[in-house]
Design a protein around this motif. Structure first.
Motif, short mmCIF file in Angstrom:
data_model
loop_
_atom_site.label_atom_id
_atom_site.label_comp_id
_atom_site.label_asym_id
_atom_site.label_seq_id
_atom_site.Cartn_x
_atom_site.Cartn_y
_atom_site.Cartn_z
N GLN A 28 37.05 46.24 45.48
CA GLN A 28 37.05 46.70 44.09
C GLN A 28 38.20 46.10 43.28
O GLN A 28 38.25 46.27 42.07
N ALA A 29 39.11 45.41 43.93
CA ALA A 29 40.25 44.84 43.21
C ALA A 29 39.77 43.81 42.21
O ALA A 29 38.88 43.02 42.50
N LYS A 30 40.36 43.83 41.04
CA LYS A 30 39.95 42.90 39.99
C LYS A 30 40.51 41.51 40.25
O LYS A 30 41.70 41.35 40.56
N LEU A 31 39.67 40.53 40.12
CA LEU A 31 40.07 39.14 40.28
C LEU A 31 40.87 38.72 39.05
O LEU A 31 40.50 39.03 37.92
N LYS A 32 41.98 38.04 39.26
CA LYS A 32 42.80 37.56 38.14
C LYS A 32 42.31 36.18 37.72
O LYS A 32 42.35 35.23 38.51
N VAL A 33 41.85 36.09 36.48
CA VAL A 33 41.26 34.85 35.98
C VAL A 33 41.99 34.42 34.71
O VAL A 33 42.30 35.25 33.84
N ALA A 34 42.22 33.12 34.58
CA ALA A 34 42.87 32.57 33.39
C ALA A 34 41.98 31.51 32.75
O ALA A 34 41.29 30.76 33.44
N GLY A 35 42.00 31.46 31.41
CA GLY A 35 41.27 30.45 30.68
C GLY A 35 42.25 29.60 29.87
O GLY A 35 43.17 30.14 29.25
N ILE A 36 42.06 28.29 29.89
CA ILE A 36 42.95 27.39 29.14
C ILE A 36 42.08 26.48 28.28
O ILE A 36 41.29 25.69 28.79
N TYR A 37 42.26 26.58 26.95
CA TYR A 37 41.39 25.86 26.02
C TYR A 37 42.20 25.05 25.01
O TYR A 37 43.20 25.54 24.48
N LEU A 53 33.49 35.14 30.19
CA LEU A 53 34.63 35.74 30.88
C LEU A 53 34.96 37.12 30.31
O LEU A 53 35.32 38.04 31.06
N LEU A 54 34.84 37.27 29.01
CA LEU A 54 35.05 38.60 28.41
C LEU A 54 34.01 39.60 28.90
O LEU A 54 34.32 40.78 29.11
N ALA A 55 32.79 39.14 29.11
CA ALA A 55 31.73 40.01 29.62
C ALA A 55 32.06 40.47 31.04
O ALA A 55 31.86 41.64 31.39
N ALA A 56 32.57 39.55 31.86
CA ALA A 56 32.95 39.91 33.23
C ALA A 56 34.10 40.91 33.22
O ALA A 56 34.16 41.83 34.05
N GLN A 57 35.01 40.74 32.28
CA GLN A 57 36.13 41.67 32.15
C GLN A 57 35.63 43.04 31.70
O GLN A 57 36.08 44.07 32.22
N ALA A 58 34.68 43.05 30.77
CA ALA A 58 34.13 44.33 30.28
C ALA A 58 33.42 45.08 31.40
O ALA A 58 33.39 46.33 31.39
N ARG A 59 32.85 44.34 32.35
CA ARG A 59 32.19 44.99 33.49
C ARG A 59 33.19 45.49 34.53
O ARG A 59 32.82 46.13 35.50
N GLY A 60 34.46 45.16 34.34
CA GLY A 60 35.49 45.61 35.26
C GLY A 60 35.66 44.72 36.47
O GLY A 60 36.33 45.09 37.44
N ILE A 62 36.96 41.47 36.48
CA ILE A 62 38.12 40.58 36.46
C ILE A 62 39.19 41.08 35.49
O ILE A 62 38.92 41.89 34.60
N GLU A 63 40.39 40.56 35.69
CA GLU A 63 41.48 40.72 34.74
C GLU A 63 41.66 39.35 34.10
O GLU A 63 41.98 38.37 34.79
N TYR A 64 41.43 39.25 32.81
CA TYR A 64 41.31 37.94 32.15
C TYR A 64 42.40 37.71 31.11
O TYR A 64 42.65 38.55 30.25
N LYS A 65 43.04 36.56 31.23
CA LYS A 65 44.02 36.12 30.24
C LYS A 65 43.63 34.71 29.81
O LYS A 65 43.09 33.94 30.62
N ALA A 66 43.91 34.36 28.55
CA ALA A 66 43.52 33.02 28.09
C ALA A 66 44.47 32.49 27.03
O ALA A 66 45.11 33.25 26.30
N SER A 67 44.56 31.18 26.96
CA SER A 67 45.36 30.49 25.95
C SER A 67 44.45 29.53 25.19
O SER A 67 43.70 28.76 25.78
N GLU A 68 44.52 29.57 23.87
CA GLU A 68 43.73 28.68 23.03
C GLU A 68 44.64 27.67 22.33
O GLU A 68 45.86 27.83 22.31
N ASN A 69 44.05 26.63 21.78
CA ASN A 69 44.79 25.60 21.04
C ASN A 69 45.93 24.98 21.86
O ASN A 69 47.00 24.68 21.33
N GLY A 85 51.33 32.32 38.36
CA GLY A 85 51.33 33.71 37.89
C GLY A 85 50.36 34.61 38.63
O GLY A 85 50.12 35.75 38.19
N GLY A 86 49.80 34.13 39.72
CA GLY A 86 48.94 34.98 40.53
C GLY A 86 47.47 34.92 40.18
O GLY A 86 46.67 35.69 40.74
N ASN A 87 47.08 34.03 39.29
CA ASN A 87 45.66 33.92 38.95
C ASN A 87 44.90 33.23 40.07
O ASN A 87 45.34 32.20 40.60
N GLN A 88 43.76 33.80 40.41
CA GLN A 88 42.97 33.26 41.54
C GLN A 88 41.91 32.28 41.10
O GLN A 88 41.42 31.48 41.89
#
Length: 332
Positions: A28-37, A53-60, A62-69, A85-88
Motif C-alpha cells: 500500500q506504500a505510495k510510489l514516489k514519482v517525479a516529472g521533469i518538463y 500522473l495526477l490521476a494516479a496520485q488522485a487514486r492514491g 503515487i506521491e507525485y512531484k514535478a518541475s516545469e519550464n 531525493g528518493g523518487n523511484q
C-alpha cells in the motif's frame, strides 16, 4: 514464571501479527514519482504526462512531484536531485538532453526512468515512449479534407523530428484519401512553445489560400479563428475553447503507459522497454475526439468513410503507415 510465559506469548503473537501485516503495508506504500518538463504543464504534449500522473496520485497510488519550464542546461541537475531525493520513477522528455538523461540513469541503476525519446531503451532502467498518434491523425486528415473548400491545408509544427513528422505525414495521407488533389504547406517554428510565432506562420498560409489549419502547436487555432478558417487539433481537444473553429482533434492518452510503468516499478519488474505501442488506438492510448459542434457540419459521406477506416484500424485490417521523414510541401 507463569506471568512471564503469558507475557512472552502475547509479545510473540503481537510480533507475528505485525509481520503478517508488513507485506500489505509495503504493497500500500505510495510510489514516489517525479516529472521533469522543459515546457509549461499546459503545453499539449507535457499536459498528457502530467494529467496521467495526477490521476494516479488522485487514486492514491503515487506521491507525485514535478518541475516545469526546466531549461535544457539544467535538466541533468534536476534529474539528479529527484534521483537522490528518493523518487523511484522519473518521467520526462529526453529529446534535447538525450546523452545527459542516459548518463543520469546509468548513475542511478535502482531508479526507474520513463522518458520521451526517439532512441532505444537502455539497460537496466531506462524505458522510452513516444506519442504514436499517427492513427487518429490519419482520421483527422480525412475530416480536414472533407471540410476544406479551397483544397489547401496548412500544417504548422514545432520541430521536424520523427514525433512530429509522422503525425503530419499520416494527416496528409488521410486527407489525400478523401481528396487526392489536396495541396499542403508545411512549416516548422523551431520551438515547442511559442504561440505568437505559430500564429504568424499560420497567417502566412491562410494568406496563400489555406482554409483548414493543422494545429500541431498552440497559436495556430487562434490564427484560424481570427481569419474565420477551420483547424484540426493535436494531442488535446480544444474544441471547447474554439467551438466554431476546431473541427476534430487527434488525442493522445498517456494513461496506459504511465499505469504500466507504475505497476511494474511496484512489482519490481520494471525493465528497459519501448512504450510507444501503448500510445496506439488498440491500447486506448489515442483516439479521434468526438466531432462535437461539427457533428452535423462534416459531410455525411466523409464521416461514414472515416468511421469505416477507424473500425479497420481497430480490428487490424488497415495499418496507418509510419513515415518519420520530414514533410516538405508548399502550395503551388
Amino acid at each position: 514464571m507463569m506471568m512471564n510465559t503469558r507475557r512472552f506469548a502475547l509479545l510473540a503473537a503481537g510480533a507475528a501479527a505485525l509481520m503478517s501485516l508488513a507485506p500489505a503495508a509495503m504493497a500500500q506504500a505510495k510510489l514516489k514519482v517525479a516529472g521533469i518538463y522543459t515546457v509549461p504543464f499546459e503545453q499539449q504534449w507535457v499536459s498528457r504526462l502530467h494529467k496521467a500522473l495526477l490521476a494516479a496520485q488522485a487514486r492514491g497510488e503515487i506521491e507525485y512531484k514535478a518541475s516545469e519550464n526546466v531549461a535544457n542546461p539544467d535538466y541533468e541537475r534536476v534529474m539528479r536531485e529527484y534521483a537522490t531525493g528518493g523518487n523511484q520513477l522519473i518521467v520526462g522528455e529526453a529529446f534535447a538532453v538525450e546523452a545527459a538523461a542516459r548518463k543520469v540513469a546509468k548513475d542511478f541503476p535502482k531508479v526507474s526512468f520513463l522518458m520521451g525519446s526517439s532512441a532505444k531503451p537502455q539497460a537496466p532502467n531506462f524505458s522510452v515512449f513516444d506519442n504514436f498518434i499517427h492513427e487518429p491523425s490519419y482520421l483527422a486528415g480525412m475530416v480536414a479534407a472533407g471540410v476544406s473548400k479551397s483544397g489547401k491545408i496548412g500544417l504548422v509544427g514545432g520541430f521536424p523530428i520523427p514525433e512530429v513528422n509522422r503525425l503530419m505525414n499520416a494527416f496528409m495521407a488521410g486527407a489525400k484519401e478523401i481528396n487526392p488533389k489536396m495541396q499542403f504547406s508545411v512549416s516548422f517554428i523551431n520551438s515547442w512553445f511559442d504561440p505568437p510565432k505559430a500564429k504568424e506562420a499560420a497567417f502566412a498560409m491562410i494568406d496563400k489560400g489555406a482554409d483548414v489549419m493543422y494545429a500541431e502547436r498552440f497559436g495556430v487555432s487562434d490564427a484560424a479563428k481570427e481569419r474565420g478558417k477551420l483547424a484540426i487539433g493535436n494531442v488535446i481537444n480544444t474544441q471547447d475553447k474554439y467551438p466554431d473553429t476546431v473541427v476534430a482533434s487527434a488525442l493522445w492518452h498517456m494513461e496506459p503507459s504511465i499505469d504500466r510503468a507504475i505497476k511494474l516499478v511496484k512489482e519490481g519488474k520494471f525493465a528497459p522497454e519501448d512504450y510507444g505501442v501503448y500510445s496506439m488506438m488498440k491500447h486506448k492510448g489515442s483516439e479521434l475526439a468526438p466531432l462535437g459542434t461539427f457533428e452535423k457540419k462534416v459531410p455525411a459521406d466523409v464521416v461514414t468513410k472515416m468511421r469505416a477506416k477507424e473500425k479497420a484500424i481497430l480490428d487490424g485490417t488497415f495499418t496507418v503507415k509510419i513515415d518519420d521523414s520530414q514533410p516538405k510541401a508548399a502550395f503551388n
